[in-house]
Design a protein around this motif. Structure first.
Motif, PDB file in Angstrom:
ATOM      1  N   PHE A  51       0.804  -1.149   0.026  1.00  0.00           N
ATOM      2  CA  PHE A  51       0.003   0.123   0.023  1.00  0.00           C
ATOM      3  C   PHE A  51       1.142   1.285   0.043  1.00  0.00           C
ATOM      4  O   PHE A  51       0.459   2.290  -0.568  1.00  0.00           O
ATOM      5  N   ALA A  52       1.995   1.238   0.829  1.00  0.00           N
ATOM      6  CA  ALA A  52       2.770   2.506   0.918  1.00  0.00           C
ATOM      7  C   ALA A  52       3.481   2.866  -0.325  1.00  0.00           C
ATOM      8  O   ALA A  52       3.762   4.006  -0.639  1.00  0.00           O
ATOM      9  N   ARG A  53       3.634   1.992  -1.183  1.00  0.00           N
ATOM     10  CA  ARG A  53       4.074   2.191  -2.689  1.00  0.00           C
ATOM     11  C   ARG A  53       2.932   3.052  -3.247  1.00  0.00           C
ATOM     12  O   ARG A  53       3.747   3.761  -4.123  1.00  0.00           O
ATOM     13  N   TYR A  54       1.791   3.056  -3.213  1.00  0.00           N
ATOM     14  CA  TYR A  54       0.817   3.789  -3.996  1.00  0.00           C
ATOM     15  C   TYR A  54       0.271   5.062  -2.997  1.00  0.00           C
ATOM     16  O   TYR A  54      -0.272   5.866  -3.738  1.00  0.00           O
ATOM     17  N   ASN A  55       0.451   5.065  -1.866  1.00  0.00           N
ATOM     18  CA  ASN A  55       0.023   5.845  -0.837  1.00  0.00           C
ATOM     19  C   ASN A  55       1.030   5.897   0.270  1.00  0.00           C
ATOM     20  O   ASN A  55       0.632   5.198   1.305  1.00  0.00           O
ATOM     21  N   PRO A  56       2.191   6.785   0.485  1.00  0.00           N
ATOM     22  CA  PRO A  56       3.010   6.591   1.435  1.00  0.00           C
ATOM     23  C   PRO A  56       2.533   6.880   2.942  1.00  0.00           C
ATOM     24  O   PRO A  56       3.213   6.482   4.043  1.00  0.00           O
ATOM     25  N   GLU A  57       1.216   7.456   3.020  1.00  0.00           N
ATOM     26  CA  GLU A  57       0.699   7.802   4.104  1.00  0.00           C
ATOM     27  C   GLU A  57      -0.238   6.421   4.723  1.00  0.00           C
ATOM     28  O   GLU A  57      -0.604   6.358   5.749  1.00  0.00           O
ATOM     29  N   SER A  58      -0.250   5.274   3.933  1.00  0.00           N
ATOM     30  CA  SER A  58      -0.884   3.806   4.478  1.00  0.00           C
ATOM     31  C   SER A  58      -0.589   3.480   5.930  1.00  0.00           C
ATOM     32  O   SER A  58      -1.481   3.148   6.553  1.00  0.00           O
ATOM     33  N   TYR A  59       0.907   3.838   6.218  1.00  0.00           N
ATOM     34  CA  TYR A  59       1.272   3.489   7.609  1.00  0.00           C
ATOM     35  C   TYR A  59       0.473   4.395   8.680  1.00  0.00           C
ATOM     36  O   TYR A  59      -0.120   3.679   9.631  1.00  0.00           O
ATOM     37  N   LYS A  60       0.321   5.230   8.479  1.00  0.00           N
ATOM     38  CA  LYS A  60      -0.276   6.204   9.380  1.00  0.00           C
ATOM     39  C   LYS A  60      -2.016   5.891   9.459  1.00  0.00           C
ATOM     40  O   LYS A  60      -2.587   5.994  10.551  1.00  0.00           O
ATOM     41  N   PHE A  61      -2.431   5.771   8.184  1.00  0.00           N
ATOM     42  CA  PHE A  61      -4.021   5.183   8.009  1.00  0.00           C
ATOM     43  C   PHE A  61      -4.043   4.216   8.947  1.00  0.00           C
ATOM     44  O   PHE A  61      -5.198   4.135   9.733  1.00  0.00           O
ATOM     45  N   ILE A  62      -3.031   3.069   8.778  1.00  0.00           N
ATOM     46  CA  ILE A  62      -3.242   1.803   9.619  1.00  0.00           C
ATOM     47  C   ILE A  62      -3.231   2.160  11.048  1.00  0.00           C
ATOM     48  O   ILE A  62      -4.081   1.571  11.819  1.00  0.00           O
ATOM     49  N   ALA A  63      -2.373   2.921  11.567  1.00  0.00           N
ATOM     50  CA  ALA A  63      -1.941   3.527  12.703  1.00  0.00           C
ATOM     51  C   ALA A  63      -3.271   3.983  13.445  1.00  0.00           C
ATOM     52  O   ALA A  63      -3.643   3.758  14.816  1.00  0.00           O
ATOM     53  N   ARG A  64      -3.816   4.875  12.718  1.00  0.00           N
ATOM     54  CA  ARG A  64      -5.067   5.620  12.975  1.00  0.00           C
ATOM     55  C   ARG A  64      -6.177   4.505  13.458  1.00  0.00           C
ATOM     56  O   ARG A  64      -7.023   4.475  14.574  1.00  0.00           O
ATOM     57  N   ALA A  65      -6.453   3.600  12.497  1.00  0.00           N
ATOM     58  CA  ALA A  65      -7.294   2.605  12.754  1.00  0.00           C
ATOM     59  C   ALA A  65      -6.857   1.879  14.119  1.00  0.00           C
ATOM     60  O   ALA A  65      -7.825   1.334  14.932  1.00  0.00           O
ATOM     61  N   LEU A  66      -5.753   1.474  14.194  1.00  0.00           N
ATOM     62  CA  LEU A  66      -5.456   0.569  15.252  1.00  0.00           C
ATOM     63  C   LEU A  66      -5.542   1.415  16.656  1.00  0.00           C
ATOM     64  O   LEU A  66      -5.901   0.860  17.641  1.00  0.00           O
ATOM     65  N   PHE A  67      -5.152   2.712  16.751  1.00  0.00           N
ATOM     66  CA  PHE A  67      -5.298   3.515  17.724  1.00  0.00           C
ATOM     67  C   PHE A  67      -6.683   3.688  18.245  1.00  0.00           C
ATOM     68  O   PHE A  67      -7.038   3.522  19.190  1.00  0.00           O
ATOM     69  N   ALA A  68      -7.573   3.923  16.985  1.00  0.00           N
ATOM     70  CA  ALA A  68      -8.982   4.109  17.403  1.00  0.00           C
ATOM     71  C   ALA A  68      -9.627   2.879  18.067  1.00  0.00           C
ATOM     72  O   ALA A  68     -10.563   3.025  18.645  1.00  0.00           O
ATOM     73  N   ASN A  69      -9.165   1.669  17.855  1.00  0.00           N
ATOM     74  CA  ASN A  69      -9.658   0.463  18.264  1.00  0.00           C
ATOM     75  C   ASN A  69      -8.826  -0.247  19.469  1.00  0.00           C
ATOM     76  O   ASN A  69      -9.135  -1.503  19.914  1.00  0.00           O
ATOM     77  N   GLY A  70      -8.030   0.667  20.170  1.00  0.00           N
ATOM     78  CA  GLY A  70      -7.402   0.249  21.366  1.00  0.00           C
ATOM     79  C   GLY A  70      -6.025  -0.514  21.188  1.00  0.00           C
ATOM     80  O   GLY A  70      -5.665  -1.097  22.171  1.00  0.00           O
ATOM     81  N   TYR A  71      -5.609  -0.690  19.875  1.00  0.00           N
ATOM     82  CA  TYR A  71      -4.363  -1.364  19.654  1.00  0.00           C
ATOM     83  C   TYR A  71      -3.058  -0.492  19.891  1.00  0.00           C
ATOM     84  O   TYR A  71      -2.574  -0.327  18.751  1.00  0.00           O
ATOM     85  N   LEU A  72      -2.687   0.213  21.162  1.00  0.00           N
ATOM     86  CA  LEU A  72      -1.723   1.095  21.101  1.00  0.00           C
ATOM     87  C   LEU A  72      -0.309   0.625  20.853  1.00  0.00           C
ATOM     88  O   LEU A  72       0.320   1.468  20.120  1.00  0.00           O
TER      89      LEU A  72
END
Length: 197
Positions: free
Chosen positions: A110-131
Motif C-alpha cells: 500500500f505504501a508504494r501507492y500512498n506513503p501515508e498508508s502506515y499512518k492510516f493503519i496506525a489511526r485505525a489501530l489506535f481508534a480500536n485500542g491497539y496502542l
C-alpha cells in the motif's frame, strides 16, 4: 439511501442494513454489509453487478483478494486514503480480525501507492485500542514523513493512554515543531504536563 439503513449500519446491524440496501439496489452498500456479516461471496456477487463500478466498488473487489493474501490489482492513492482506515476499523468492529490482519499485512505494498498508508493503519489501530501496534506503524510513517504533525500527535495520545507521560510529552513537542499553533496539540500538552508536574 434510506436513513433506517444508515442507522442500522452505524449500529452494527449489518444484516438488517443489507436487506434495505438490497431492496434499494445499492450494490456497493449491500456488498459491504454482506462482507461485514462474513459472506465474501455475496459481497462479490453484489460488487460485480455494475458494468461501470465506482471507486468504492473497485476497492471492495481489491479487498476481497487481499483478505486471502492475494494481490491481483493494486489500489490507487485515493482508494487507500478514502477506504483503508475505514475497512480496517470495520473488520475489527465486526470481529473479522483475520481479514483486518491480512489487510494490514499488505501495508508495504500500500505504501508504494500512498506513503501515508502506515499512518492510516496506525489511526485505525489506535481508534480500536491497539496502542502498541499503533506505535509500530507510526514509527514506519515517521520514517517517511518525520515532520507529519498528526503522526506525532497520535503517538502522544497513545503514550498518554499507556500512562507513559514523558514519552507523550516528547511526541507532542514533535507535533508542535511542525505545527506550532495547532490548538488541539497545545491543549493536549497542558493535559500531559498536569500529569507530569
Amino acid at each position: 439511501m434510506s436513513r433506517k439503513a444508515k442507522d442500522l449500519f452505524y449500529k452494527g446491524d449489518y444484516a438488517g442494513a443489507f436487506e434495505i440496501f438490497k431492496k434499494e439496489n445499492l450494490n456497493y452498500e449491500a456488498g459491504l454489509c454482506a462482507l461485514l456479516c462474513g459472506d465474501e461471496y455475496v459481497a462479490k456477487d453484489f460488487w460485480t453487478r455494475d458494468e461501470n463500478p465506482d471507486v468504492a466498488t473497485k476497492w471492495g473487489l481489491i479487498v476481497l483478494n487481499i483478505i486471502h493474501l492475494k494481490i491481483k490489482e493494486h489500489p490507487t492513492f485515493f482508494q487507500l486514503r478514502a477506504f483503508l482506515e475505514v475497512y480496517i476499523s470495520l473488520f475489527i468492529e465486526s470481529k473479522n480480525l483475520p481479514w483486518a490482519e491480512n489487510l494490514i499485512s499488505a501495508c508495504d505494498i500500500f505504501a508504494r501507492y500512498n506513503p501515508e498508508s502506515y499512518k492510516f493503519i496506525a489511526r485505525a489501530l489506535f481508534a480500536n485500542g491497539y496502542l502498541q501496534l499503533a506505535h509500530k506503524f507510526l514509527d514506519e510513517s515517521k520514517k517517511l514523513f518525520y515532520f507529519d504533525p498528526e503522526a506525532h500527535f497520535i503517538d502522544s495520545q497513545a503514550y498518554f493512554l499507556e500512562e507513559k507521560y514523558s514519552e507523550a510529552l516528547k511526541s507532542i513537542n514533535e507535533t508542535l515543531k511542525s505545527a506550532k499553533d495547532y490548538y488541539p496539540a497545545l491543549e493536549f500538552k497542558k493535559i500531559i504536563e498536569k500529569r507530569l508536574y
